[in-house]
Design a protein around this motif. Structure first.
Motif, PDB file in Angstrom:
ATOM      1  N   ALA A  30      53.057  21.943  32.824  1.00 12.59           N
ATOM      2  CA  ALA A  30      53.161  22.999  33.836  1.00 12.59           C
ATOM      3  C   ALA A  30      52.071  22.708  34.854  1.00 12.59           C
ATOM      4  O   ALA A  30      50.973  22.293  34.486  1.00 12.59           O
ATOM      5  CB  ALA A  30      52.924  24.355  33.191  1.00 12.59           C
ATOM      6  N   ALA A  31      52.377  22.889  36.122  1.00 13.73           N
ATOM      7  CA  ALA A  31      51.384  22.568  37.152  1.00 13.73           C
ATOM      8  C   ALA A  31      51.480  23.564  38.297  1.00 13.73           C
ATOM      9  O   ALA A  31      52.508  24.226  38.490  1.00 13.73           O
ATOM     10  CB  ALA A  31      51.616  21.150  37.672  1.00 13.73           C
ATOM     11  N   GLY A  32      50.399  23.652  39.047  1.00 14.52           N
ATOM     12  CA  GLY A  32      50.384  24.493  40.243  1.00 14.52           C
ATOM     13  C   GLY A  32      50.822  23.671  41.448  1.00 14.52           C
ATOM     14  O   GLY A  32      50.439  22.503  41.587  1.00 14.52           O
ATOM     15  N   TYR A  77      41.322  28.333  36.889  1.00 13.29           N
ATOM     16  CA  TYR A  77      42.178  27.863  37.972  1.00 13.29           C
ATOM     17  C   TYR A  77      41.287  27.535  39.168  1.00 13.29           C
ATOM     18  O   TYR A  77      40.109  27.876  39.196  1.00 13.29           O
ATOM     19  CB  TYR A  77      43.216  28.932  38.339  1.00 13.29           C
ATOM     20  CG  TYR A  77      44.286  29.123  37.275  1.00 13.29           C
ATOM     21  CD1 TYR A  77      45.148  28.096  36.933  1.00 13.29           C
ATOM     22  CD2 TYR A  77      44.437  30.346  36.622  1.00 13.29           C
ATOM     23  CE1 TYR A  77      46.130  28.270  35.964  1.00 13.29           C
ATOM     24  CE2 TYR A  77      45.405  30.537  35.659  1.00 13.29           C
ATOM     25  CZ  TYR A  77      46.260  29.492  35.330  1.00 13.29           C
ATOM     26  OH  TYR A  77      47.220  29.677  34.371  1.00 13.29           O
ATOM     27  N   GLU A  78      41.886  26.904  40.176  1.00 11.16           N
ATOM     28  CA  GLU A  78      41.126  26.431  41.328  1.00 11.16           C
ATOM     29  C   GLU A  78      40.815  27.582  42.279  1.00 11.16           C
ATOM     30  O   GLU A  78      41.489  28.608  42.278  1.00 11.16           O
ATOM     31  CB  GLU A  78      41.946  25.373  42.091  1.00 11.16           C
ATOM     32  CG  GLU A  78      42.328  24.176  41.270  1.00 11.16           C
ATOM     33  CD  GLU A  78      43.344  24.472  40.170  1.00 11.16           C
ATOM     34  OE1 GLU A  78      44.273  25.280  40.409  1.00 11.16           O
ATOM     35  OE2 GLU A  78      43.208  23.912  39.066  1.00 11.16           O
ATOM     36  N   VAL A  92      48.683  20.352  40.766  1.00 13.73           N
ATOM     37  CA  VAL A  92      47.417  20.323  40.029  1.00 13.73           C
ATOM     38  C   VAL A  92      47.621  20.901  38.630  1.00 13.73           C
ATOM     39  O   VAL A  92      48.348  21.865  38.449  1.00 13.73           O
ATOM     40  CB  VAL A  92      46.302  21.086  40.797  1.00 13.73           C
ATOM     41  CG1 VAL A  92      46.700  22.533  41.113  1.00 13.73           C
ATOM     42  CG2 VAL A  92      44.982  21.066  40.014  1.00 13.73           C
ATOM     43  N   GLY A  93      46.964  20.260  37.663  1.00 15.50           N
ATOM     44  CA  GLY A  93      47.053  20.740  36.286  1.00 15.50           C
ATOM     45  C   GLY A  93      45.871  20.247  35.474  1.00 15.50           C
ATOM     46  O   GLY A  93      44.975  19.574  35.998  1.00 15.50           O
ATOM     47  N   MET A  94      45.871  20.617  34.192  1.00 18.06           N
ATOM     48  CA  MET A  94      44.691  20.373  33.343  1.00 18.06           C
ATOM     49  C   MET A  94      44.974  19.375  32.215  1.00 18.06           C
ATOM     50  O   MET A  94      44.333  19.413  31.169  1.00 18.06           O
ATOM     51  CB  MET A  94      44.211  21.707  32.758  1.00 18.06           C
ATOM     52  CG  MET A  94      43.945  22.770  33.805  1.00 18.06           C
ATOM     53  SD  MET A  94      43.585  24.362  33.060  1.00 18.06           S
ATOM     54  CE  MET A  94      43.695  25.453  34.491  1.00 18.06           C
ATOM     55  N   THR A 116      54.958  25.906  37.998  1.00 16.25           N
ATOM     56  CA  THR A 116      55.066  27.268  37.471  1.00 16.25           C
ATOM     57  C   THR A 116      54.463  28.312  38.409  1.00 16.25           C
ATOM     58  O   THR A 116      54.667  29.505  38.225  1.00 16.25           O
ATOM     59  CB  THR A 116      54.346  27.375  36.110  1.00 16.25           C
ATOM     60  OG1 THR A 116      53.049  26.796  36.249  1.00 16.25           O
ATOM     61  CG2 THR A 116      55.118  26.655  35.020  1.00 16.25           C
ATOM     62  N   ASN A 117      53.709  27.846  39.383  1.00 21.26           N
ATOM     63  CA  ASN A 117      53.075  28.769  40.344  1.00 21.26           C
ATOM     64  C   ASN A 117      52.632  27.956  41.550  1.00 21.26           C
ATOM     65  O   ASN A 117      52.456  26.746  41.443  1.00 21.26           O
ATOM     66  CB  ASN A 117      51.840  29.441  39.703  1.00 21.26           C
ATOM     67  CG  ASN A 117      50.833  28.401  39.228  1.00 21.26           C
ATOM     68  OD1 ASN A 117      51.027  27.757  38.192  1.00 21.26           O
ATOM     69  ND2 ASN A 117      49.773  28.211  39.990  1.00 21.26           N
ATOM     70  N   ALA A 164      49.617  26.911  43.843  1.00 25.86           N
ATOM     71  CA  ALA A 164      48.184  26.838  43.561  1.00 25.86           C
ATOM     72  C   ALA A 164      47.440  27.916  44.355  1.00 25.86           C
ATOM     73  O   ALA A 164      47.963  28.463  45.339  1.00 25.86           O
ATOM     74  CB  ALA A 164      47.666  25.442  43.915  1.00 25.86           C
ATOM     75  N   LEU A 171      46.120  34.168  40.481  1.00 22.11           N
ATOM     76  CA  LEU A 171      46.885  33.466  39.440  1.00 22.11           C
ATOM     77  C   LEU A 171      46.607  34.116  38.102  1.00 22.11           C
ATOM     78  O   LEU A 171      45.509  34.609  37.859  1.00 22.11           O
ATOM     79  CB  LEU A 171      46.471  31.998  39.345  1.00 22.11           C
ATOM     80  CG  LEU A 171      46.634  31.163  40.595  1.00 22.11           C
ATOM     81  CD1 LEU A 171      46.451  29.699  40.263  1.00 22.11           C
ATOM     82  CD2 LEU A 171      47.986  31.385  41.223  1.00 22.11           C
ATOM     83  N   VAL A 223      52.237  32.342  34.682  1.00 23.11           N
ATOM     84  CA  VAL A 223      52.499  30.901  34.632  1.00 23.11           C
ATOM     85  C   VAL A 223      53.407  30.607  33.431  1.00 23.11           C
ATOM     86  O   VAL A 223      54.413  29.890  33.542  1.00 23.11           O
ATOM     87  CB  VAL A 223      51.162  30.119  34.534  1.00 23.11           C
ATOM     88  CG1 VAL A 223      51.386  28.662  34.168  1.00 23.11           C
ATOM     89  CG2 VAL A 223      50.388  30.227  35.854  1.00 23.11           C
TER      90      VAL A 223
HETATM   91  N1  HPA Z   1      46.200  24.977  38.331  1.00 25.84           N
HETATM   92  C1  HPA Z   1      45.865  24.217  37.263  1.00 25.84           C
HETATM   93  N2  HPA Z   1      46.643  24.089  36.215  1.00 25.84           N
HETATM   94  C2  HPA Z   1      47.823  24.732  36.192  1.00 25.84           C
HETATM   95  C3  HPA Z   1      48.225  25.542  37.267  1.00 25.84           C
HETATM   96  C4  HPA Z   1      47.364  25.668  38.386  1.00 25.84           C
HETATM   97  O1  HPA Z   1      47.660  26.365  39.378  1.00 25.84           O
HETATM   98  N3  HPA Z   1      49.448  26.039  36.926  1.00 25.84           N
HETATM   99  C5  HPA Z   1      49.756  25.537  35.707  1.00 25.84           C
HETATM  100  N4  HPA Z   1      48.776  24.751  35.255  1.00 25.84           N
END
Ligand code: HPA
Length: 270
Positions: free
Chosen positions: A111-113, A186-187, A203-205, A228-229, A231, A239, A244
């Motif tokens: 999942a990433a922003g 989150y950022e 962006v993700g972790m 999923t969202n 950023a 956030l 998410v």
């Molecule tokens: N930032 C970092 N990691 C994430 C995000 C995000 O917005 N959404 C899902 N993983």
């Protein structure tokens, strides 16, 4: 003295002689896919002495081995993250283990922003390249020639042939550069503007460190993010992890269908 990787492999080999061709890491929201495959064997991470065990709620931790069609696969149902406090070499140990079990190809999901403002929540983005400079390398420390070279090439981490398979398997697919942070916060909007200026689209972790470890040992790698969202700062709203997860769940059925097509298609790439 055997390395921890070899010790973990020996423990797995005491349980099963299953040899996967392909490895898949199931990102958050995708874990249920593991229940759909034709399972031969499951091994919980906590059954393996020396294995890093995930602490995040909602992340089940086990390997599921079996078949998707005719393709022998090992799935990671739950990954470990750097933000949990493990070293990067611990974080990538499961990837190396799947490589040592025999997997030649690795499909990473997450999942990433969305950093790219042309993306929408719920989009799937194929990872074409990554920025991992903001997290420690998983290859730090003494060189291990059994795994790979000291200074591995990273000019094409995400395999062009596997990328073509993913493109053919998906309508409306976005493509872009994934940037990994340590998290777990989150950022800030300023950080997201910096990431955009650096050329990131999402962006993700997780993920980039896993891709590096897999390339280091010569696996072919591909990756897909579920956006999923948007950023931080893209939309005028804070956030929140629950939201998410909610989008991840809502897109899970489509993500699973895409995954299935990609796994079968990727088996054609030798
Ligand atoms: N930032 C970092 N990691 C994430 C995000 C995000 O917005 N959404 C899902 N993983």
């Amino acid at each position: 003295m055997e390395s921890r990787l070899e010790q973990c492999l020996a423990q797995i080999r005491r349980i099963t002689d299953f040899v996967p061709e392909q490895a898949v890491v199931l990102g958050s929201g995708l874990g249920a896919y593991a229940d759909k495959i034709n399972t031969v064997c499951t091994i919980s991470y906590n059954e393996i002495k020396g294995f890093p065990v995930s602490t995040v709620s909602g992340h089940k931790g086990r390997f599921v081995m079996g078949y998707v069609g005719d393709v022998p696969v090992v799935l990671m149902q739950g990954r470990v993250h750097y933000y949990e406090g493990y070293s990067m070499s611990d974080v990538v140990l499961p990837i190396r283990l799947m490589g040592k079990m025999g997997a030649k190809r690795l499909l990473l999901t997450n999942a990433a922003g969305g950093v790219n403002t042309s993306f929408d929540v719920g989009d799937f983005m194929m990872i074409t390249d990554h920025i991992a400079t903001l997290v420690p390398s998983p290859l730090l420390g003494p060189s291990n020639p059994e795994l790979g070279t000291r200074f591995p090439d990273m000019s094409r981490v995400y395999d062009p042939q596997l990328c073509d398979v993913i493109r053919r398997s998906t309508e409306g697919l976005k493509e872009g550069v994934y940037l990994q942070t340590t998290g777990p916060q989150y950022e800030t909007p300023a950080e997201v503007r910096m990431m955009r200026a650096l050329g990131a689209d999402a962006v993700g972790m997780s993920t980039a460190c896993e891709a590096i470890a897999a390339r280091h040992m010569g696996m072919r790698v591909a990756g897909i993010s579920c956006i999923t969202n948007m950023a931080a700062g893209v939309l005028d709203q804070p956030l929140n992890h629950t939201e998410v997860e909610e989008i991840g769940k809502r897109r899970a059925a489509d993500f699973q269908a895409l995954l299935e097509k990609c796994i079968v298609g990727m088996a054609e790439v030798q």
